[in-house]
Design a protein around this motif. Structure first.
Motif, mmCIF file in Angstrom:
data_model
loop_
_atom_site.group_PDB
_atom_site.id
_atom_site.type_symbol
_atom_site.label_atom_id
_atom_site.label_comp_id
_atom_site.label_asym_id
_atom_site.label_seq_id
_atom_site.Cartn_x
_atom_site.Cartn_y
_atom_site.Cartn_z
ATOM 1 N N ALA A 1 0.689 -1.345 0.012
ATOM 2 C CA ALA A 1 -0.052 0.083 -0.031
ATOM 3 C C ALA A 1 0.844 1.231 -0.027
ATOM 4 C CB ALA A 1 -0.967 -0.130 1.289
ATOM 5 N N ALA A 2 0.325 2.178 -0.742
ATOM 6 C CA ALA A 2 1.104 3.789 -0.617
ATOM 7 C C ALA A 2 0.356 4.552 -0.057
ATOM 8 C CB ALA A 2 1.285 4.047 -2.225
ATOM 9 N N LEU A 3 0.714 5.491 0.774
ATOM 10 C CA LEU A 3 0.226 6.446 1.507
ATOM 11 C C LEU A 3 0.358 7.701 0.875
ATOM 12 C CD1 LEU A 3 0.643 5.326 5.370
ATOM 13 C CD2 LEU A 3 -1.193 4.974 3.777
ATOM 14 N N VAL A 4 -0.623 8.499 0.640
ATOM 15 C CA VAL A 4 -0.335 10.004 -0.170
ATOM 16 C C VAL A 4 -1.157 10.850 0.796
ATOM 17 C CG1 VAL A 4 -0.983 11.299 -2.244
ATOM 18 C CG2 VAL A 4 -0.310 8.660 -2.440
ATOM 19 N N ARG A 5 -0.573 12.052 0.894
ATOM 20 C CA ARG A 5 -1.303 13.020 1.664
ATOM 21 C C ARG A 5 -1.226 14.242 0.689
ATOM 22 N NH1 ARG A 5 1.467 16.397 7.069
ATOM 23 N NH2 ARG A 5 -0.320 17.860 7.220
ATOM 24 N N ARG A 6 -2.289 14.417 0.604
ATOM 25 C CA ARG A 6 -2.815 15.508 -0.584
ATOM 26 C C ARG A 6 -2.404 16.780 -0.202
ATOM 27 N NH1 ARG A 6 -4.743 13.769 -5.226
ATOM 28 N NH2 ARG A 6 -5.538 11.599 -5.232
#
Length: 317
Positions: free
Chosen positions: A2-7
Motif C-alpha cells: 500500500a502507498a500512503l499519499v497526503r494531498r
C-alpha cells in the motif's frame, strides 16, 4: 504493498478586490501576465462564470444570471475558441446566430453585407470553418459575433497567432466598429501594438489584483518616467562614457551610458530631456540624435514587477 499519499491543497483567488467602471463607447485595454485573472474576469462579465462573492453590473444586468436581454447586448470573442460550426459553410453558422438572436431578415441581410464589406469575407462565406486559415477564421468569428449588434465587446486575445498584416486588419475593424456603433470594448492582448492602436485607457491586474487603472500615457509616466536619448557621433570620434556623463551631470543619469555601434545611449528623466539633449548637441560631435519613450512592453514589465500586495499607483475608479 500500500502507498500512503497526503494531498496538499491551497485556495487560489483568481480575481479579488478589482473595482472599475467603463463608460459606453470606451475602448479599454485589460492587461496582465498569464494567470493574472484577465480571462476569468471576462468570463464573469459575460456570464460564463459565477463568482464566489462580489458584484458586477453591465447595462443594469448581473451577467451571471444570463438573462436573455443581457446576452443579446454583449459578445465574447476568444482567440483560441471558435463559435463557428466546423463542418458547415460559414454563412450557415451566421444563419444559426440569426435564429438564436431572433434577427429580422432585413436587419440580418443589411448587417451581414456591412460586415462582409468591412472584413472582406465574400470569398469565405461558402467555405466550411475547417477549411479556413486562422486569420480567415478570426475574421469570420468577428462577423458572426457582431451580427446581433452587441453594445459591449469582450475581446480575449483576438489577434493571437495572427500574422502582422491580419493583426492590423482586425485592429482597424474593431476601431471602425466602435466608431460606427459606439459599442464599449474591453480588450485583452499580449500584443502591445493592439493596445497602443486601440486603447486610450488601460486596466492592469496581477495575481488577481488591480495594479493600475488610467490613461495609457499616465501608465508610461508612472512606471517609466525616463526617456531614452541616443546619440550618433561623427565618424572617428573618441568620446568616452565619462565624457557623456560629464555633460549630463551625475544627478540626471538613471543608468550608465550604453555604447552603441555609432555612439551612445542614455536614459534621463523626461523633464530634463530637452536640457540634456541640448548639452549633448553642443558638447559632442553629433551626427544625429533621437529621443524616444520607453517601449510599452518594457513599461508593462515594470508594472508587473510591483509586489501584488502593493496598492495601485493609478488607483481604481
Amino acid at each position: 504493498m500500500a502507498a500512503l499519499v497526503r494531498r496538499r491543497t491551497r485556495a487560489v483567488r483568481a480575481v479579488q478586490q478589482i473595482d472599475f467602471n467603463i463608460a459606453a463607447g470606451e475602448v479599454v485595454g485589460f492587461l496582465g501576465p498569464n494567470g493574472a485573472g484577465k480571462t476569468t474576469t471576462l468570463k464573469m462579465l459575460s456570464g460564463l462564470l459565477h463568482p464566489s462573492s462580489g458584484h458586477a453590473d453591465v447595462f443594469g444586468f448581473t451577467p451571471w444570471r444570463r438573462e436573455r436581454n443581457y446576452l443579446g447586448r454583449m459578445t465574447l470573442i476568444m482567440g483560441q475558441r471558435s463559435q463557428l460550426q466546423w463542418d458547415i459553410p460559414v454563412v450557415d453558422s451566421y444563419r444559426l446566430n440569426k435564429a438564436i438572436f431572433q434577427i429580422g431578415d432585413a436587419d440580418f441581410a443589411a448587417r451581414l453585407d456591412e460586415l462582409v464589406d468591412l472584413l472582406e469575407l465574400q470569398e469565405l462565406l461558402r467555405k466550411p470553418a475547417r477549411n479556413l486559415s486562422l486569420g480567415e477564421r478570426m475574421k469570420c468569428e468577428f462577423a458572426g459575433s457582431l451580427l446581433h449588434r452587441p453594445q459591449v465587446l469582450f475581446l480575449d486575445e483576438p489577434t493571437i497567432g495572427l500574422d502582422v498584416a491580419m493583426q492590423r486588419r482586425i485592429r482597424s475593424f474593431v476601431a471602425e466598429y466602435n466608431r460606427r456603433t459606439g459599442a464599449c470594448v474591453i480588450l485583452t492582448s499580449h500584443y502591445m501594438a493592439d493596445v497602443e492602436a486601440l486603447c486610450k485607457r488601460v486596466i492592469v491586474i496581477h495575481h488577481g489584483r488591480l495594479l493600475f487603472d488610467g490613461a495609457l500615457t499616465d501608465l508610461v509616466h508612472t512606471f517609466a518616467p525616463d526617456k531614452t536619448i541616443e546619440v550618433e557621433l561623427a565618424e572617428g570620434s573618441a568620446t568616452t562614457a565619462a565624457d557623456v556623463a560629464a555633460l549630463m551631470g551625475p544627478s540626471l543619469i538613471s543608468e550608465s551610458p550604453q555604447r552603441t555601434e555609432t555612439g551612445w545611449r542614455v536614459q534621463v528623466p523626461a523633464s530634463d530631456t530637452p536640457a540634456v539633449a541640448a548639452r549633448l548637441l553642443s558638447g559632442l560631435p553629433v551626427a544625429d540624435l533621437t529621443i524616444a519613450e520607453q517601449p510599452i512592453e518594457a513599461v508593462i514589465e515594470q508594472v508587473f514587477a510591483v509586489p501584488s500586495a502593493d496598492p495601485s499607483p493609478g488607483g481604481s475608479r
